[in-house]
Enzyme design. Sequence first.
Site, PDB file in Angstrom:
ATOM      1  N   LEU A 286       0.835  -1.206   0.000  1.00 17.60           N
ATOM      2  CA  LEU A 286       0.000   0.000   0.000  1.00 17.60           C
ATOM      3  C   LEU A 286       0.875   1.264   0.000  1.00 17.60           C
ATOM      4  O   LEU A 286       0.454   2.332   0.403  1.00 17.60           O
ATOM      5  CB  LEU A 286      -0.951  -0.001   1.205  1.00 17.60           C
ATOM      6  CG  LEU A 286      -1.912  -1.193   1.274  1.00 17.60           C
ATOM      7  CD1 LEU A 286      -2.767  -1.123   2.537  1.00 17.60           C
ATOM      8  CD2 LEU A 286      -2.826  -1.262   0.048  1.00 17.60           C
TER       9      LEU A 286
ATOM     10  N   SER B 267       3.852   2.189   1.631  1.00 15.67           N
ATOM     11  CA  SER B 267       4.376   2.888   2.809  1.00 15.67           C
ATOM     12  C   SER B 267       5.690   3.593   2.462  1.00 15.67           C
ATOM     13  O   SER B 267       5.972   4.669   2.989  1.00 15.67           O
ATOM     14  CB  SER B 267       4.552   1.930   3.987  1.00 15.67           C
ATOM     15  OG  SER B 267       5.311   0.811   3.606  1.00 15.67           O
TER      16      SER B 267
ATOM     17  N   ASP C 158       3.197   4.984  -7.562  1.00 13.11           N
ATOM     18  CA  ASP C 158       2.938   5.106  -6.124  1.00 13.11           C
ATOM     19  C   ASP C 158       3.161   6.532  -5.641  1.00 13.11           C
ATOM     20  O   ASP C 158       2.339   7.096  -4.916  1.00 13.11           O
ATOM     21  CB  ASP C 158       3.845   4.156  -5.333  1.00 13.11           C
ATOM     22  CG  ASP C 158       3.635   2.708  -5.742  1.00 13.11           C
ATOM     23  OD1 ASP C 158       2.649   2.436  -6.453  1.00 13.11           O
ATOM     24  OD2 ASP C 158       4.462   1.869  -5.354  1.00 13.11           O
TER      25      ASP C 158
ATOM     26  N   TYR D 236      10.857  -7.982  -8.591  1.00 15.91           N
ATOM     27  CA  TYR D 236      10.313  -6.789  -9.246  1.00 15.91           C
ATOM     28  C   TYR D 236      11.300  -6.283 -10.295  1.00 15.91           C
ATOM     29  O   TYR D 236      10.949  -6.065 -11.453  1.00 15.91           O
ATOM     30  CB  TYR D 236      10.060  -5.699  -8.187  1.00 15.91           C
ATOM     31  CG  TYR D 236       9.439  -4.449  -8.754  1.00 15.91           C
ATOM     32  CD1 TYR D 236       8.065  -4.278  -8.774  1.00 15.91           C
ATOM     33  CD2 TYR D 236      10.227  -3.438  -9.300  1.00 15.91           C
ATOM     34  CE1 TYR D 236       7.486  -3.135  -9.304  1.00 15.91           C
ATOM     35  CE2 TYR D 236       9.667  -2.296  -9.841  1.00 15.91           C
ATOM     36  CZ  TYR D 236       8.299  -2.147  -9.837  1.00 15.91           C
ATOM     37  OH  TYR D 236       7.725  -1.015 -10.383  1.00 15.91           O
TER      38      TYR D 236
HETATM   39  C1  GLA Z   1       5.130  -1.187  -7.000  1.00 16.19           C
HETATM   40  C2  GLA Z   1       5.902  -0.083  -7.719  1.00 16.19           C
HETATM   41  C3  GLA Z   1       5.030   0.675  -8.724  1.00 16.19           C
HETATM   42  C4  GLA Z   1       4.287  -0.300  -9.636  1.00 16.19           C
HETATM   43  C5  GLA Z   1       3.633  -1.430  -8.846  1.00 16.19           C
HETATM   44  C6  GLA Z   1       3.048  -2.494  -9.734  1.00 16.19           C
HETATM   45  O1  GLA Z   1       4.137  -0.659  -6.191  1.00 16.19           O
HETATM   46  O2  GLA Z   1       6.426   0.839  -6.771  1.00 16.19           O
HETATM   47  O3  GLA Z   1       5.812   1.584  -9.441  1.00 16.19           O
HETATM   48  O4  GLA Z   1       5.137  -0.802 -10.626  1.00 16.19           O
HETATM   49  O5  GLA Z   1       4.540  -2.061  -7.958  1.00 16.19           O
HETATM   50  O6  GLA Z   1       2.021  -1.982 -10.495  1.00 16.19           O
END
Ligand code: GLA
Length: 393
Positions: A127, A129, A176, A226
């Site tokens: 979420l 943080s 985000d 990621y």
């Molecule tokens: C994380 C990353 C975002 C985005 C999401 C997946 O939250 O910080 O930039 O890539 O994953 O949508």
Amino acid sequence: MAVEMQVVAKFDEIFGSEGKKEIFFTPGRVNLIGEHIDYNGGYVFPCALSFGTYAVCRRRDDDIFRMYSMNFEKDGIVEFSLKKLIKTDVWADYCKGVIDTFIKHGYKIEHGADIVFFGNIPNGAGLSSSASLEVLMGTIIREISGLNDKVSMIDIVKFGQEAENKFIGVNCGIMDQFAVGMGKEDKAILLNCDTLEYDYVPVKLDGISIVIMNTNKRRGLGESKYNERRASCEAALKDIQEAGKKINHLCDMTMEDFEEVKKYIKSEEAVPRVRHAVSENVRVLESVKCLKENDIEKFGKLMNGSHISLRDDYEVTGKELDAIVAAAWEQEGTVGARMTGAGFGGCAVSLVKNEFIDEFIKNVGEKYTKETGLEAAFYVANVGDGSRKLGEC
Ligand code: GLA
């Protein structure tokens, strides 16, 4: 006592009550649809939440920062000079990274500060943080350095992402930081991550609530995975461009384009990753259309489709997210459900008809525990405003 007053009380206890103190807040976010495509030039559709990170701050005359987090009390006071911003693998690195980014962009930062932080966003739950802390720090630095008319919130958003990419080393996209910086009460943000053009779309839904489901499975290895996903999209984009297709991002393609060019993608594993990116972008645009036309049922189906694509093509869900989302799909009153954020654990988001929420929470919670042995947490989300100064005391 209001949350911010508890933070003020802690500040007074640790740093003393004298002088002018300023109070700031930056929310967390939930993404309704458009996952793992911000870094592929796609559209995303997040909103800011009413919970987030608070800070009470008093500017200093010297260049020292003393920071304390009520969430990481065992770390005590983290002290550093703005002349020596070095990563030390504690939460305050996010703050150091943002200060460093302001300096690298040529802004004169002359004052340190004493700051107490408190966040009520569950950590590592997807979420945002960390984006919340970054944008909060940017908002504070702008204020205490007298840069309010020189640095826009969009600049702060970009600096937050840059800090995360370069100082922290997570190659995240812009979603985000944008959501927590630019959020608006009762609105989701349709953001074009290529051009940063954006539009606010009302999400106060008639008789339906946004319910966040926390798997309580921490992301763990999420960060390296990621970066891996992102690298694999970049390599596929290069293959497609080298084959002569004129695109700047994977999300510039339609599904027809994808079918035509998929033969050029050298890594077999990357083909479904690209299919996800292209199909998810199409789903976001359809979703927003549905919302504007009040076709919530179809919006929910697109959310479900997004989860399936993240599960089967992008492979970022994992057993806990799949279990909680599958349990949500089975409930009467569920309009749609999907994982949200980076995945590999963390939270899922669902749209649930108000009269079924209690039953939904009970049933999904029980089913999830039975399947995973973990206890889920549920929050009915309120969509709030982005980063801001709350006041002075
Ligand atoms: C994380 C990353 C975002 C985005 C999401 C997946 O939250 O910080 O930039 O890539 O994953 O949508």
